[in-house]
Design a protein around this motif. Sequence first.
Motif, PDB file in Angstrom:
ATOM      1  N   LYS A 116       0.837  -1.212   0.000  1.00 14.36           N
ATOM      2  CA  LYS A 116       0.000   0.000   0.000  1.00 14.36           C
ATOM      3  C   LYS A 116       0.866   1.254   0.000  1.00 14.36           C
ATOM      4  N   THR A 117       0.409   2.256  -0.725  1.00 17.67           N
ATOM      5  CA  THR A 117       1.190   3.497  -0.775  1.00 17.67           C
ATOM      6  C   THR A 117       0.475   4.587   0.025  1.00 17.67           C
ATOM      7  N   LEU A 118       1.179   5.679   0.236  1.00 14.38           N
ATOM      8  CA  LEU A 118       0.567   6.855   0.848  1.00 14.38           C
ATOM      9  C   LEU A 118       0.974   8.090   0.052  1.00 14.38           C
ATOM     10  N   MET A 119       0.089   9.080   0.021  1.00 12.85           N
ATOM     11  CA  MET A 119       0.382  10.293  -0.733  1.00 12.85           C
ATOM     12  C   MET A 119       1.340  11.158   0.081  1.00 12.85           C
ATOM     13  N   VAL A 120       2.308  11.719  -0.604  1.00  7.70           N
ATOM     14  CA  VAL A 120       3.265  12.602   0.065  1.00  7.70           C
ATOM     15  C   VAL A 120       3.243  13.943  -0.650  1.00  7.70           C
ATOM     16  N   SER A 121       3.080  15.001   0.129  1.00  9.70           N
ATOM     17  CA  SER A 121       3.075  16.335  -0.446  1.00  9.70           C
ATOM     18  C   SER A 121       4.132  17.174   0.288  1.00  9.70           C
ATOM     19  N   VAL A 122       4.993  17.803  -0.490  1.00 11.72           N
ATOM     20  CA  VAL A 122       6.058  18.633   0.098  1.00 11.72           C
ATOM     21  C   VAL A 122       5.848  20.069  -0.381  1.00 11.72           C
ATOM     22  N   VAL A 123       5.735  20.981   0.577  1.00 12.64           N
ATOM     23  CA  VAL A 123       5.453  22.389   0.262  1.00 12.64           C
ATOM     24  C   VAL A 123       6.452  23.281   0.988  1.00 12.64           C
ATOM     25  N   ASP A 155       8.127  28.826  -1.157  1.00 12.78           N
ATOM     26  CA  ASP A 155       8.203  29.119  -2.597  1.00 12.78           C
ATOM     27  C   ASP A 155       7.147  28.379  -3.414  1.00 12.78           C
ATOM     28  N   GLY A 156       6.408  27.453  -2.768  1.00 14.76           N
ATOM     29  CA  GLY A 156       5.379  26.712  -3.496  1.00 14.76           C
ATOM     30  C   GLY A 156       5.547  25.208  -3.352  1.00 14.76           C
ATOM     31  N   PRO A 157       4.707  24.434  -4.051  1.00 20.11           N
ATOM     32  CA  PRO A 157       4.773  22.981  -3.949  1.00 20.11           C
ATOM     33  C   PRO A 157       6.052  22.425  -4.596  1.00 20.11           C
ATOM     34  N   VAL A 158       6.635  21.430  -3.967  1.00 19.37           N
ATOM     35  CA  VAL A 158       7.872  20.823  -4.478  1.00 19.37           C
ATOM     36  C   VAL A 158       7.573  19.471  -5.106  1.00 19.37           C
ATOM     37  N   MET A 159       6.717  18.692  -4.472  1.00 19.90           N
ATOM     38  CA  MET A 159       6.314  17.429  -5.084  1.00 19.90           C
ATOM     39  C   MET A 159       5.081  16.855  -4.422  1.00 19.90           C
ATOM     40  N   GLU A 160       4.330  16.104  -5.226  1.00 19.32           N
ATOM     41  CA  GLU A 160       3.178  15.390  -4.684  1.00 19.32           C
ATOM     42  C   GLU A 160       3.079  14.088  -5.463  1.00 19.32           C
ATOM     43  N   ASP A 161       3.192  12.975  -4.739  1.00 21.06           N
ATOM     44  CA  ASP A 161       3.185  11.673  -5.409  1.00 21.06           C
ATOM     45  C   ASP A 161       2.920  10.590  -4.368  1.00 21.06           C
ATOM     46  N   ALA A 162       2.690   9.366  -4.856  1.00 19.12           N
ATOM     47  CA  ALA A 162       2.453   8.243  -3.942  1.00 19.12           C
ATOM     48  C   ALA A 162       3.757   7.468  -3.732  1.00 19.12           C
ATOM     49  N   PHE A 163       4.031   7.111  -2.476  1.00 18.85           N
ATOM     50  CA  PHE A 163       5.248   6.359  -2.146  1.00 18.85           C
ATOM     51  C   PHE A 163       4.918   5.250  -1.156  1.00 18.85           C
ATOM     52  N   GLU A 164       5.795   4.264  -1.091  1.00 25.84           N
ATOM     53  CA  GLU A 164       5.572   3.143  -0.160  1.00 25.84           C
ATOM     54  C   GLU A 164       6.025   3.480   1.255  1.00 25.84           C
ATOM     55  N   MET A 165       7.067   4.290   1.338  1.00 28.74           N
ATOM     56  CA  MET A 165       7.598   4.625   2.672  1.00 28.74           C
ATOM     57  C   MET A 165       8.280   5.985   2.647  1.00 28.74           C
ATOM     58  N   VAL A 166       8.119   6.719   3.728  1.00 27.30           N
ATOM     59  CA  VAL A 166       8.785   8.018   3.887  1.00 27.30           C
ATOM     60  C   VAL A 166       9.678   7.924   5.119  1.00 27.30           C
ATOM     61  N   GLY A 216      -1.010   3.741   6.980  1.00 34.09           N
ATOM     62  CA  GLY A 216      -1.656   3.312   8.219  1.00 34.09           C
ATOM     63  C   GLY A 216      -0.997   3.838   9.486  1.00 34.09           C
ATOM     64  N   HIS A 217       0.019   4.666   9.323  1.00 36.16           N
ATOM     65  CA  HIS A 217       0.717   5.225  10.493  1.00 36.16           C
ATOM     66  C   HIS A 217      -0.263   6.051  11.349  1.00 36.16           C
ATOM     67  N   ILE A 218      -0.057   6.052  12.646  1.00 38.12           N
ATOM     68  CA  ILE A 218      -0.923   6.870  13.500  1.00 38.12           C
ATOM     69  C   ILE A 218      -0.722   8.357  13.182  1.00 38.12           C
TER      70      ILE A 218
END
Length: 133
Positions: free
Chosen positions: A2-9, A12-23, A37-39
Amino acid sequence: MKTLMVSVVTPDGPVMEDAFEMVSLKAENGELGILHGHIPLVAPLSIGAIRLKGQDDTKRLAVNGGFVEVRPDKVTILAQSAEKPDEIDVERARKAKERAERRLQTKQDDIDFRRAENALRRAINRLDVVENR
Ligand code: ATP
């Protein structure tokens, strides 16, 4: 997996938004590894690399402080600055590192050591992210 969406802002604005398995990232009180599923939590970020593990590869970003908000299916990173390896100006980071080192070696009362230490950590982090891209 399962992936989770990651957004980095950043400011200066948004840097990236994508789905990843782990951060993986460096919060002020230690390393955090985040899977789907992380708390939920909010934590202050240190100067460090963020590792975003996808299906085929792992991306890295050099991040300089800020906050992370974790929800079970989404991670939002609000950073002071965040650079991808190919956006990092190596010469600028080397110069910033030398400048900070010089300041830290000077035994003068008017040197703001904490400020110089943080500048050094930012520069080392950027160089590290470029070397381990
Ligand atoms: P410098 O002394 O070179 O300005 P700094 O660590 O003080 O470095 P920051 O305050 O962290 O810089 O960042 C200011 C802005 O400049 C941010 O948008 C950041 O992404 C960008 N930046 C800083 N250093 C670099 C670099 N080496 N390569 C690319 N962008 C950089």
